[in-house]
Design a protein around this motif. Structure first.
Motif, PDB file in Angstrom:
ATOM      1  N   ARG A 196      41.153  47.284  36.883  1.00  0.00           N
ATOM      2  CA  ARG A 196      40.285  46.641  36.089  1.00  0.00           C
ATOM      3  C   ARG A 196      39.846  45.210  36.407  1.00  0.00           C
ATOM      4  NH1 ARG A 196      39.562  49.792  30.996  1.00  0.00           N
ATOM      5  NH2 ARG A 196      38.901  48.029  29.677  1.00  0.00           N
ATOM      6  N   ALA A 197      39.392  44.972  37.756  1.00  0.00           N
ATOM      7  CA  ALA A 197      39.427  43.616  38.187  1.00  0.00           C
ATOM      8  C   ALA A 197      38.085  43.253  38.208  1.00  0.00           C
ATOM      9  CB  ALA A 197      39.753  43.556  39.733  1.00  0.00           C
ATOM     10  N   PRO A 198      37.781  41.822  38.030  1.00  0.00           N
ATOM     11  CA  PRO A 198      36.505  41.507  37.766  1.00  0.00           C
ATOM     12  C   PRO A 198      35.646  41.823  38.992  1.00  0.00           C
ATOM     13  CG  PRO A 198      38.074  39.673  37.340  1.00  0.00           C
ATOM     14  CD  PRO A 198      38.792  40.830  38.166  1.00  0.00           C
ATOM     15  N   ALA A 199      34.275  41.823  38.977  1.00  0.00           N
ATOM     16  CA  ALA A 199      33.440  42.127  39.996  1.00  0.00           C
ATOM     17  C   ALA A 199      33.487  41.104  40.938  1.00  0.00           C
ATOM     18  CB  ALA A 199      32.037  42.115  39.208  1.00  0.00           C
ATOM     19  N   GLY A 200      33.757  41.608  42.234  1.00  0.00           N
ATOM     20  CA  GLY A 200      33.613  40.776  43.534  1.00  0.00           C
ATOM     21  C   GLY A 200      35.066  40.119  43.844  1.00  0.00           C
ATOM     22  N   TRP A 201      36.075  40.422  43.143  1.00  0.00           N
ATOM     23  CA  TRP A 201      37.318  39.778  43.245  1.00  0.00           C
ATOM     24  C   TRP A 201      38.227  40.587  44.259  1.00  0.00           C
ATOM     25  CZ3 TRP A 201      42.519  42.039  42.581  1.00  0.00           C
ATOM     26  CH2 TRP A 201      43.537  41.132  42.796  1.00  0.00           C
ATOM     27  N   LEU A 202      38.000  41.793  44.526  1.00  0.00           N
ATOM     28  CA  LEU A 202      38.616  42.501  45.661  1.00  0.00           C
ATOM     29  C   LEU A 202      38.073  41.878  46.749  1.00  0.00           C
ATOM     30  CD1 LEU A 202      38.869  46.094  44.126  1.00  0.00           C
ATOM     31  CD2 LEU A 202      40.753  44.763  44.467  1.00  0.00           C
ATOM     32  N   ARG A 203      36.930  41.873  47.192  1.00  0.00           N
ATOM     33  CA  ARG A 203      36.436  41.274  48.356  1.00  0.00           C
ATOM     34  C   ARG A 203      36.873  39.936  48.492  1.00  0.00           C
ATOM     35  NH1 ARG A 203      32.499  42.820  51.936  1.00  0.00           N
ATOM     36  NH2 ARG A 203      31.665  44.318  50.742  1.00  0.00           N
ATOM     37  N   ALA A 204      36.620  38.936  47.593  1.00  0.00           N
ATOM     38  CA  ALA A 204      36.957  37.536  47.825  1.00  0.00           C
ATOM     39  C   ALA A 204      38.422  37.120  47.783  1.00  0.00           C
ATOM     40  CB  ALA A 204      36.227  36.836  46.777  1.00  0.00           C
ATOM     41  N   THR A 205      39.107  38.002  47.027  1.00  0.00           N
ATOM     42  CA  THR A 205      40.595  37.462  46.399  1.00  0.00           C
ATOM     43  C   THR A 205      41.581  38.474  47.017  1.00  0.00           C
ATOM     44  OG1 THR A 205      39.741  35.836  44.970  1.00  0.00           O
ATOM     45  CG2 THR A 205      42.180  36.587  45.038  1.00  0.00           C
ATOM     46  N   GLY A 206      41.473  39.853  46.309  1.00  0.00           N
ATOM     47  CA  GLY A 206      42.530  40.714  46.251  1.00  0.00           C
ATOM     48  C   GLY A 206      42.906  41.227  47.757  1.00  0.00           C
ATOM     49  N   LEU A 207      41.901  41.675  48.549  1.00  0.00           N
ATOM     50  CA  LEU A 207      42.163  42.321  49.728  1.00  0.00           C
ATOM     51  C   LEU A 207      42.588  41.456  50.733  1.00  0.00           C
ATOM     52  CD1 LEU A 207      39.396  45.037  49.955  1.00  0.00           C
ATOM     53  CD2 LEU A 207      41.942  45.357  49.633  1.00  0.00           C
TER      54      LEU A 207
END
Length: 300
Positions: A196-207
């Motif tokens: 349940r991550a914030p929108a855009g978080w995976l691309r910018a931070t998580g990955l």
């Protein structure tokens, strides 16, 4: 990219009939997998978020394996330090065998302090316990007779049969959004399962952080298999004010397109909103939402 659905195994509406209906909807609507949550002890901190009754997930998945034929079945997420790894390994191996190799094992460290107290587990040590139990779990799935010596668990010459149908073991997804979860996914997981991550978080931070953790450990980057919300709205939401999977249907469709572009192998859709909504008898409405989403989320 495979798309699945969480089946809400908690709340007054979670009857046996409702759970069976959920499994039929997921399978008949063309989704690829379903997953259920885990709590062993429904203490007040648990029921404040997930009202009772709360169905034990491994028992439930055994039942759902018998009323489905195609979809994969999994946990999101099994709280590793809450169960003895010998029992966990045997239960999961049996599930994988009896479901013809359809099991996916999502795991996590847990969060509910009152639940840890009820089970006699120190929550401050849940990370180290989880790591050791995962090592034991993988050892138990690797051979017919296994011995293991650790700080929190030790055993000798345990016959592990029947071992899992899928070899070397069912896919292991490590849940959690923080740095420790990413390191654990790199060390043990077939996939990282952010929740349940914030929108855009995976691309910018998580990955980027996941790739950095893999580089530091000198190990391959695990696959991406996130759990995202399925919360359609009538009005457009800004990315600063929404989770991935929240907003107008076109926004949610774009979120899935982005996850596909990022290389996600699986995406799990979660209809749960809060304790108040879970306490209402609205599973039929949620299933209708899922059936509708199957139409507008399918790739063009």
């Amino acid at each position: 990219m495979k798309v699945g659905v969480t089946v809400p195994n908690f709340g007054p509406a979670a009857t046996a009939d409702s759970l069976r209906a959920w499994a039929a909807v997921v399978e008949d609507a063309g989704f690829d997998f379903l997953m259920v949550g885990d709590h062993v002890a429904a203490t007040p901190d648990v029921t404040a978020a997930y009202p009772g009754p709360f169905w034990e997930p491994l028992t439930l998945l055994g039942y759902l394996a018998g009323v489905t034929r195609r979809v994969e079945l999994g946990t999101t997420v099994l709280v590793v330090p809450h169960r003895d790894p010998l029992l966990t390994a045997r239960s999961l191996a049996g599930l994988d065998q009896l479901s013809d190799g359809r099991l996916v094992v999502g795991v996590g460290v847990g969060w509910a302090r009152e639940e840890f107290a009820a089970l006699g587990v120190d929550p401050a040590r849940r990370g180290e316990i989880t790591d050791e139990y995962l090592r034991a779990l993988l050892a138990l799935w690797a051979d017919d007779v296994v011995s293991f010596t650790g700080r929190h668990v030790a055993f000798r010459d345990v016959d592990t049969r029947p071992r899992p149908r899928r070899r070397p073991h069912p896919p292991l997804w490590v849940g959690g959004n923080g740095a420790a979860a990413r390191r654990r996914a790199v060390r043990f997981g077939d996939a990282w399962h952010p929740l349940r991550a914030p929108a855009g978080w995976l691309r910018a931070t998580g990955l980027p952080a996941l790739r950095a953790a893999a580089d530091e450990a000198g190990r391959p980057v695990p696959a991406l298999a996130p759990r995202v919300v399925l919360h359609p709205t009538t009005e457009r939401r800004t990315d600063d004010d929404r989770l991935t999977g929240e907003g107008r249907p076109d926004q949610i469709r774009a979120d899935l397109d982005e996850l596909r572009e990022l290389g996600a192998t699986h995406v799990l859709l979660d209809t749960h909103r809060d304790a108040a909504s879970a306490a209402r008898d609205d599973h039929a409405d949620q299933r209708a939402l899922v059936e509708d989403a199957a139409r507008w989320l399918s790739p063009s």
